[in-house]
Design an enzyme around this catalytic site. Structure first.
Site, short mmCIF file in Angstrom:
data_model
loop_
_atom_site.label_atom_id
_atom_site.label_comp_id
_atom_site.label_asym_id
_atom_site.label_seq_id
_atom_site.Cartn_x
_atom_site.Cartn_y
_atom_site.Cartn_z
N ASP A 294 0.82 -1.21 0.00
CA ASP A 294 0.00 0.00 0.00
C ASP A 294 0.86 1.26 0.00
O ASP A 294 1.81 1.38 0.78
CB ASP A 294 -0.88 -0.03 1.26
CG ASP A 294 -1.77 1.18 1.37
OD1 ASP A 294 -2.70 1.28 0.55
OD2 ASP A 294 -1.54 2.03 2.26
N GLU A 336 1.18 -0.93 -5.05
CA GLU A 336 0.08 0.03 -5.21
C GLU A 336 0.72 1.40 -5.33
O GLU A 336 1.00 2.06 -4.33
CB GLU A 336 -0.89 -0.01 -4.03
CG GLU A 336 -2.16 0.78 -4.31
CD GLU A 336 -2.32 2.06 -3.49
OE1 GLU A 336 -3.18 2.88 -3.85
OE2 GLU A 336 -1.59 2.28 -2.51
C1 GLC Z 1 -3.97 3.44 -0.47
C2 GLC Z 1 -5.36 2.92 -0.21
C3 GLC Z 1 -6.23 4.04 0.24
C4 GLC Z 1 -5.64 4.64 1.48
C5 GLC Z 1 -4.18 5.02 1.31
C6 GLC Z 1 -3.51 5.30 2.60
O1 GLC Z 1 -3.92 4.35 -1.48
O2 GLC Z 1 -5.87 2.32 -1.37
O3 GLC Z 1 -7.54 3.61 0.45
O4 GLC Z 1 -6.36 5.80 1.82
O5 GLC Z 1 -3.44 3.99 0.70
O6 GLC Z 1 -3.25 4.11 3.28
#
Ligand code: GLC
Length: 659
Positions: A294, A336
């Site tokens: 993430d 991500e």
């Molecule tokens: C990622 C998640 C999102 C979250 C962010 C902070 O982008 O998909 O939902 O707000 O990380 O953890």
């Protein structure tokens, strides 16, 4: 001497040095069978150079040497404790290293409570997943978050506990096992840029423990924060402006890229790396098969930059990747990184990191371009932007998706826009107007997320049903046979055809396969009122789910359509992720043409992003050697008009290949 690729730091003495290294963890491996010890040694020999190179890029030699020992101990311990069934999976995956690239892969993403109540409840959804052909289930944060608003669980208070309302660690292990038994990999988030303010590390930092204070970026006054802020963007300018938060107990400013309760950890601290390495191994041994890294783009900070995509991000990912390959090679990493198009492909491994970082990354550009082409009924920008992207490495795969649980940010560069005669700013503005329904004639019903007056940026929230016009049509009382409903259903399926025809792992976001409108009551949940991303994170609608086999209903039409696409996709070797998608020249500005050249033959995918019948030139088809092609989606010979051209219905797709 072993042959070593550029960028690797060899295990210099080869096997002899591996023996020395392993000598340091003899106590851990002592009880294992000779075969199992040998396998560990072989993996260390194979992957340790990657780990070393990653460490060497980030730390001085002394620190790196100590870290190496600590990481080896962590890997050996996890390896020794790993269940036989997971060892077997490791071996199976090693024999089939492209398992995640195969066209049979299909993902599904959901919040556990919204999908099935609890982890145990997910067992009751296995039929639904099986019918769709799902092989990858991403359950959004299930680890123990802070109480109250936790950003949907992305503020983790304990990486080794499960959210108590969802179950416990044993339920998670049990679910992973049940999924594995039907060939489905469990995917979990590894939130590694930040922890909740309530996490033990943060609590101890607040109590004044210097060891834990050093886990975070803490500044006594505004001097450094102000210096960083000069070049830092804001992720949530609306409800969490700025990137630092004053904390009385800490008596300092702590770095908080996201919400004030999400404290960024300091990845330059070697202890932090070891902590996360151990979390990776812990989750792997529970049976988690893919870890979603993430917000990975943010983990390294550098003054004078936007503190995203720094080279160290990739070196650190390489360390984690090598570690997993030694202890639990069945496990994949997924980046991500929702970043600009030219940064994106770095996350799949470029240059010295090729083949050594994440195996999967979100194809944010494809997602954005789908919506852009639907709104403008023009594919030229999509062709330009997608065509300009470097191909993904042949050993990696994109995660392709129509939309996700987050907002959509218009990651379209001014250069790409200019190349097709558009003004980037105006086009991004148009997209926000279109998808929020503000643009005259737009049937979309999304919401503006995080309007930033300083940059003019407006992101968009909304389910596929809201963004394609299904919600608006239904709110107008349109029944199942209404042309507005037909058009919206066709647009939802067009999006899914595009992401399924791209190559990679297509992921469905819960509810889109049934046309769920979203959650109209999103703002009434405490803590959610200012975050309209909850509008597109609905609760499962049992009635819609129950209607999924009824072709006279919208849920039934969409479910059948998505299932059909997934089924056809699974039968087409051309869609193996190792093959690149080549965007062809545009003949009709409404038709996107994508070619995949595979040794079994070529596949030409055509997407009509307009409300009219549009064509693709017959002569071009002959030129490509696809004159006699069949459309895999209809199973019939391609439909040619009197003019010899291929005619595509409004909002439709065709996947052409020789029979
Ligand atoms: C990622 C998640 C999102 C979250 C962010 C902070 O982008 O998909 O939902 O707000 O990380 O953890």
């Amino acid at each position: 001497m072993h042959e070593v690729a550029a960028g690797q730091v060899p295990v210099e003495g080869g096997l002899a040095e591996v023996e020395v290294l392993l000598g340091g963890v003899d106590d851990v491996l002592a009880d294992l069978s000779p075969e199992r010890r040998e396998l560990f040694a072989l993996r260390v020999e194979r992957w340790w150079p990657d780990l070393r190179a990653g460490l060497a890029a980030v730390h001085d030699p002394g620190t790196a040497a100590v870290l190496e020992q600590r990481l080896l101990r962590a890997a050996a311990t996890a390896y020794a404790e790993r269940e036989p069934e997971l060892h077997r999976l490791d071996q199976a995956r090693t024999l089939r290293p492209d398992w995640f690239q195969e066209p049979g892969m299909l993902g599904y993403a959901a919040y556990t409570e919204r999908y099935a109540g609890t982890l145990a409840g997910v067992h009751g959804r296995l039929d639904h997943l099986r019918e769709l052909g799902v092989t990858y289930l991403h359950l959004m944060p299930v680890l123990q978050p802070r109480e109250g608003d936790s950003d949907g669980g992305y503020a983790v208070a304990d990486y080794r506990a499960v959210r108590s309302d969802l179950g416990d660690v044993e339920d998670l292990r049990e679910l992973a096992r049940a999924l594995r038994a039907q060939g489905t990999s469990l995917v979990l988030d590894l939130v590694l840029n930040h922890v909740a303010r309530e996490h033990e590390w943060a609590r101890r930092a607040r109590e004044g423990d210097p060891r834990y204070r050093a886990y975070f970026h803490v500044h006594p006054d505004r001097e450094q924060p102000d210096a960083y802020e000069r070049t830092l963007p804001e992720v949530f300018p609306d409800f969490a402006p700025g990137n630092f938060t004053w904390d009385d107990e800490l008596d300092g400013w702590v770095w908080t890229t996201f919400n004030s309760f999400q404290w960024d950890v300091d990845w330059s601290n070697p202890d932090v790396l070891v902590e996360y390495a151990e979390v990776v191994l812990f989750l792997a041994n529970l049976g988690v098969e893919v870890l979603r890294l993430d917000a990975i783009a943010f983990i390294w900070k550098r003054l004078g930059t936007d503190c995203q995509n720094q080279p160290e991000v990739h070196s650190l990912t390489q360390v984690l990747r090598a570690l997993a390959r030694v202890a639990c090679p069945a496990v994949l990493l997924k980046a991500e990184a929702i970043v600009s198009p030219h940064q994106l492909v770095q996350y799949l491994g470029q240059g010295e990191h090729h083949g050594r970082v994440s195996d999967l990354a979100y194809h944010n550009t494809l997602m954005v371009q789908f919506w852009s082409m639907v709104a403008s009924q023009d594919v030229r920008l999509a062709a330009q932007a997608l065509g300009a992207l470097p191909a993904a490495p042949s050993s990696a795969a994109w995660i392709t998706y129509v939309r996700c649980h987050d907002d959509i940010g218009w990651a379209i560069t001014d250069e790409d826009a200019a190349a097709v005669g558009l003004d980037g700013y105006q086009h991004r503005s148009f997209l926000s107007d279109w998808f929020s329904g503000a643009f005259g004639g737009s049937p979309a019903r999304g919401l503006v997320f995080q309007e930033n007056p300083a940059t003019g940026d407006r992101r968009i929230s909304g389910s596929a049903a809201a963004l394609t016009g299904l919600v608006a049509a239904q709110d107008d009382g349109a029944g199942p046979g209404d042309p507005r409903v037909d058009a919206a259903v066709a647009r939802v399926l067009l999006g899914h055809a595009l992401v399924m025809g791209w190559g990679g792992v297509p992921v469905l976001w819960m509810g889109d396969e049934l046309g769920l409108r979203g959650d109209d009551a999103w703002a009434s949940e405490p803590g959610h009122e200012s975050d309209n991303r909850w509008a597109h994170r609905p609760w499962m609608d049992e009635a819609a789910l129950g209607a999924r086999h009824d072709g006279t209903t919208v849920p039934g039409r969409l479910f059948a359509g998505v299932r059909h696409l997934a089924g056809v996709r699974a039968s087409l070797p051309h869609l193996h992720a190792s093959v690149a998608s080549e965007v062809l020249e545009v003949h009709d500005p409404g038709v996107l043409a994508v070619l995949r050249r595979h040794p079994v033959g070529d596949l030409l995918a055509l997407y009509n992003a307009t409300q009219d019948w549009r064509s693709y030139p017959g002569w071009r088809l002959e030129e490509l050697g696809l004159g006699g092609a069949h459309d895999a989606l209809t199973g019939a010979p391609v439909h040619r008009g009197d003019d010899g051209n291929v005619w595509l219905a409004p909002w439709s797709a065709a996947w052409l290949r020789m029979p």
